[in-house]
Design a protein around this motif. Structure first.
Motif, mmCIF file in Angstrom:
data_model
loop_
_atom_site.group_PDB
_atom_site.id
_atom_site.type_symbol
_atom_site.label_atom_id
_atom_site.label_comp_id
_atom_site.label_asym_id
_atom_site.label_seq_id
_atom_site.Cartn_x
_atom_site.Cartn_y
_atom_site.Cartn_z
ATOM 1 N N HIS A 62 -18.963 -2.571 -46.388
ATOM 2 C CA HIS A 62 -19.297 -1.136 -46.258
ATOM 3 C C HIS A 62 -18.827 -0.256 -45.111
ATOM 4 O O HIS A 62 -18.933 -0.641 -43.976
ATOM 5 C CB HIS A 62 -20.887 -0.835 -46.508
ATOM 6 N N GLN A 63 -18.406 0.863 -45.509
ATOM 7 C CA GLN A 63 -17.849 1.569 -44.575
ATOM 8 C C GLN A 63 -18.950 2.503 -43.982
ATOM 9 O O GLN A 63 -19.681 3.496 -44.672
ATOM 10 C CB GLN A 63 -16.877 2.659 -45.087
ATOM 11 N N PHE A 64 -19.438 2.340 -42.668
ATOM 12 C CA PHE A 64 -20.539 3.131 -42.126
ATOM 13 C C PHE A 64 -20.032 4.511 -41.626
ATOM 14 O O PHE A 64 -18.922 4.502 -41.195
ATOM 15 C CB PHE A 64 -21.289 2.198 -40.885
ATOM 16 N N THR A 65 -20.906 5.196 -41.218
ATOM 17 C CA THR A 65 -20.530 6.823 -40.717
ATOM 18 C C THR A 65 -21.392 7.009 -39.169
ATOM 19 O O THR A 65 -22.463 6.621 -39.309
ATOM 20 C CB THR A 65 -20.813 7.708 -41.791
ATOM 21 N N LEU A 66 -20.830 7.433 -38.355
ATOM 22 C CA LEU A 66 -21.478 7.920 -37.190
ATOM 23 C C LEU A 66 -21.652 9.494 -37.418
ATOM 24 O O LEU A 66 -20.595 10.335 -37.588
ATOM 25 C CB LEU A 66 -20.491 7.664 -36.090
ATOM 26 N N LEU A 67 -22.807 9.932 -37.200
ATOM 27 C CA LEU A 67 -23.286 11.395 -37.293
ATOM 28 C C LEU A 67 -23.141 11.960 -35.643
ATOM 29 O O LEU A 67 -23.807 11.276 -34.850
ATOM 30 C CB LEU A 67 -24.464 11.681 -37.764
ATOM 31 N N CYS A 68 -22.264 12.715 -35.510
ATOM 32 C CA CYS A 68 -22.005 13.076 -33.961
ATOM 33 C C CYS A 68 -22.483 14.614 -33.970
ATOM 34 O O CYS A 68 -21.993 15.366 -34.710
ATOM 35 C CB CYS A 68 -20.507 13.238 -33.773
ATOM 36 N N ARG A 69 -22.781 15.166 -32.648
ATOM 37 C CA ARG A 69 -23.351 16.358 -32.545
ATOM 38 C C ARG A 69 -21.840 17.349 -32.629
ATOM 39 O O ARG A 69 -22.109 18.704 -32.896
ATOM 40 C CB ARG A 69 -23.748 16.386 -30.983
ATOM 41 N N ASP A 70 -20.884 16.935 -32.185
ATOM 42 C CA ASP A 70 -19.751 17.659 -31.995
ATOM 43 C C ASP A 70 -18.448 16.863 -31.940
ATOM 44 O O ASP A 70 -18.601 15.676 -31.928
ATOM 45 C CB ASP A 70 -19.565 18.760 -30.886
ATOM 46 N N LEU A 71 -17.246 17.347 -31.386
ATOM 47 C CA LEU A 71 -16.223 16.308 -31.492
ATOM 48 C C LEU A 71 -15.902 15.719 -29.875
ATOM 49 O O LEU A 71 -15.083 14.921 -29.912
ATOM 50 C CB LEU A 71 -14.814 17.153 -32.096
ATOM 51 N N SER A 72 -16.823 16.151 -29.038
ATOM 52 C CA SER A 72 -16.690 16.121 -27.485
ATOM 53 C C SER A 72 -16.722 14.310 -27.594
ATOM 54 O O SER A 72 -16.041 13.840 -26.344
ATOM 55 C CB SER A 72 -17.799 16.412 -26.695
ATOM 56 N N GLU A 73 -17.479 13.572 -28.294
ATOM 57 C CA GLU A 73 -17.582 12.217 -28.046
ATOM 58 C C GLU A 73 -16.598 11.458 -29.043
ATOM 59 O O GLU A 73 -16.592 10.153 -28.951
ATOM 60 C CB GLU A 73 -18.965 11.660 -28.362
ATOM 61 N N ILE A 74 -15.597 12.092 -29.762
ATOM 62 C CA ILE A 74 -14.850 11.499 -30.798
ATOM 63 C C ILE A 74 -13.901 10.366 -30.305
ATOM 64 O O ILE A 74 -13.796 9.165 -30.824
ATOM 65 C CB ILE A 74 -14.199 12.529 -31.659
ATOM 66 N N ALA A 75 -13.507 10.384 -28.945
ATOM 67 C CA ALA A 75 -12.385 9.583 -28.484
ATOM 68 C C ALA A 75 -13.100 8.357 -28.373
ATOM 69 O O ALA A 75 -12.511 7.096 -28.046
ATOM 70 C CB ALA A 75 -11.884 10.301 -27.309
ATOM 71 N N ASN A 76 -14.392 8.188 -28.064
ATOM 72 C CA ASN A 76 -15.188 6.901 -27.809
ATOM 73 C C ASN A 76 -15.321 6.024 -28.932
ATOM 74 O O ASN A 76 -15.314 4.804 -28.887
ATOM 75 C CB ASN A 76 -16.536 7.298 -27.196
ATOM 76 N N TYR A 77 -15.267 6.546 -30.101
ATOM 77 C CA TYR A 77 -15.338 6.017 -31.241
ATOM 78 C C TYR A 77 -14.243 5.883 -32.483
ATOM 79 O O TYR A 77 -14.073 4.907 -33.286
ATOM 80 C CB TYR A 77 -16.572 6.546 -31.931
ATOM 81 N N ALA A 78 -13.285 6.949 -32.196
ATOM 82 C CA ALA A 78 -12.104 6.979 -33.200
ATOM 83 C C ALA A 78 -10.979 7.375 -32.373
ATOM 84 O O ALA A 78 -10.734 8.157 -31.531
ATOM 85 C CB ALA A 78 -12.393 7.827 -34.244
ATOM 86 N N THR A 79 -9.810 6.873 -33.045
ATOM 87 C CA THR A 79 -8.534 7.476 -32.281
ATOM 88 C C THR A 79 -7.819 8.392 -33.085
ATOM 89 O O THR A 79 -7.744 8.343 -34.209
ATOM 90 C CB THR A 79 -7.384 6.166 -32.172
ATOM 91 N N VAL A 80 -7.416 9.483 -32.529
ATOM 92 C CA VAL A 80 -7.115 10.741 -33.269
ATOM 93 C C VAL A 80 -5.889 11.407 -32.507
ATOM 94 O O VAL A 80 -6.001 11.361 -31.030
ATOM 95 C CB VAL A 80 -8.010 11.824 -33.360
ATOM 96 N N ASP A 81 -4.884 11.744 -33.177
ATOM 97 C CA ASP A 81 -3.889 12.569 -32.437
ATOM 98 C C ASP A 81 -4.044 14.021 -32.318
ATOM 99 O O ASP A 81 -5.120 14.583 -32.936
ATOM 100 C CB ASP A 81 -2.277 12.196 -33.008
ATOM 101 N N ASN A 82 -3.321 14.632 -31.714
ATOM 102 C CA ASN A 82 -3.575 16.440 -31.502
ATOM 103 C C ASN A 82 -3.369 17.077 -33.085
ATOM 104 O O ASN A 82 -4.378 17.897 -33.034
ATOM 105 C CB ASN A 82 -2.348 16.848 -30.551
ATOM 106 N N GLN A 83 -2.834 16.702 -33.769
ATOM 107 C CA GLN A 83 -2.600 17.222 -34.981
ATOM 108 C C GLN A 83 -4.125 16.877 -35.958
ATOM 109 O O GLN A 83 -4.844 17.712 -36.517
ATOM 110 C CB GLN A 83 -1.517 16.697 -35.873
ATOM 111 N N GLN A 84 -4.342 15.551 -35.808
ATOM 112 C CA GLN A 84 -5.734 15.340 -36.481
ATOM 113 C C GLN A 84 -7.125 16.058 -35.630
ATOM 114 O O GLN A 84 -7.869 16.464 -36.453
ATOM 115 C CB GLN A 84 -5.937 13.746 -36.511
ATOM 116 N N PHE A 85 -7.004 16.051 -34.333
ATOM 117 C CA PHE A 85 -7.761 16.627 -33.738
ATOM 118 C C PHE A 85 -8.047 18.116 -34.219
ATOM 119 O O PHE A 85 -9.333 18.751 -34.461
ATOM 120 C CB PHE A 85 -7.886 16.818 -32.348
ATOM 121 N N LYS A 86 -6.995 18.985 -34.125
ATOM 122 C CA LYS A 86 -6.909 20.350 -34.738
ATOM 123 C C LYS A 86 -7.525 20.557 -36.195
ATOM 124 O O LYS A 86 -8.365 21.532 -36.380
ATOM 125 C CB LYS A 86 -5.662 20.872 -34.621
ATOM 126 N N GLN A 87 -7.218 19.703 -37.083
ATOM 127 C CA GLN A 87 -7.725 19.587 -38.347
ATOM 128 C C GLN A 87 -9.104 19.394 -38.443
ATOM 129 O O GLN A 87 -10.095 19.971 -39.104
ATOM 130 C CB GLN A 87 -6.965 18.442 -39.311
#
Length: 206
Positions: A62-87
């Motif tokens: 099963h694919q679990f989901t993390l509920l986040c307050r905003d995107l400030s913590e995203i780097a701790n849990y997922a790898t995103v490039d600049n384009q993905q972050f903008k999206q």
């Protein structure tokens, strides 16, 4: 099971703190989001996670989901490039779950065992946001879909009747809409809609 009656638009801080205390104590709760009610527990809460998997009859794939307050913590849990972050920034907060490549910091039990992915979601619901603010960390979340049922439970009194012996807490904010989140896979160069739900993400696919 403890029930907290929290105002849907102006959550009472004292009651939000009580709900956060339950999460900190590794309890499994049901809380409102911007689409429907959902299961929630603290990251690393072993007992709560086992309860959740038992109730929903989930396997290890099963694919679990993390509920986040905003995107400030995203780097701790997922790898995103600049384009993905903008999206992501352009489409949050919203009823969208983004499937992203998980970082090594994500517990193995939470990321998809084969794909090594994790779902990330930023809600607009005032109660969910207040809870995340009180916790100061993401919450593990899962849709309130029970085995052998196609519908999502939207009436907190029905939820209480069905699950009071299996969960630790319920935030009652009245009857909610029963929309599902839109799920979009962002792990390849072209985003792919996995499930079309409440949010229109057509601009992401251009």
């Amino acid at each position: 099971m403890q029930t907290l009656y929290i105002h849907p638009e102006n959550p009472q801080p004292r009651l939000i703190e009580q709900a956060a205390d339950m999460l900190r104590s590794d309890k499994l709760i049901i809380y409102p989001t911007d689409t429907s009610y959902a299961f929630g527990c603290r990251l690393g809460a072993k007992d709560a996670l086992e309860k959740l998997k038992l109730i929903r009859e989930l396997d290890d794939k099963h694919q679990f989901t993390l509920l986040c307050r905003d995107l400030s913590e995203i780097a701790n849990y997922a790898t995103v490039d600049n384009q993905q972050f903008k999206q992501l920034k352009a489409h949050t907060p919203a009823p969208i779950t983004f499937i992203l490549n998980a970082t090594k910091d994500v517990p193995k039990k939470l990321s998809h065992p084969k794909k090594k992915t994790i779902g990330i979601r930023v809600p607009s619901n005032p109660i969910a946001q207040a809870l995340l603010e009180a916790m100061d960390e993401p919450i593990l979340t899962s849709s309130l879909i029970l085995p052998n049922r196609d519908d999502i439970l939207d009436d907190p009194f029905e939820i209480e009747e069905l699950l009071s012996n299996q969960i630790d807490g319920l935030i009652n904010a009245g009857i909610k809409t029963t929309m599902l989140t839109t799920i979009i896979d962002m792990t390849s160069s072209q985003p792919e809609i996995i499930r079309q739900g409440a949010a229109d993400v057509s601009t992401l696919l251009i």
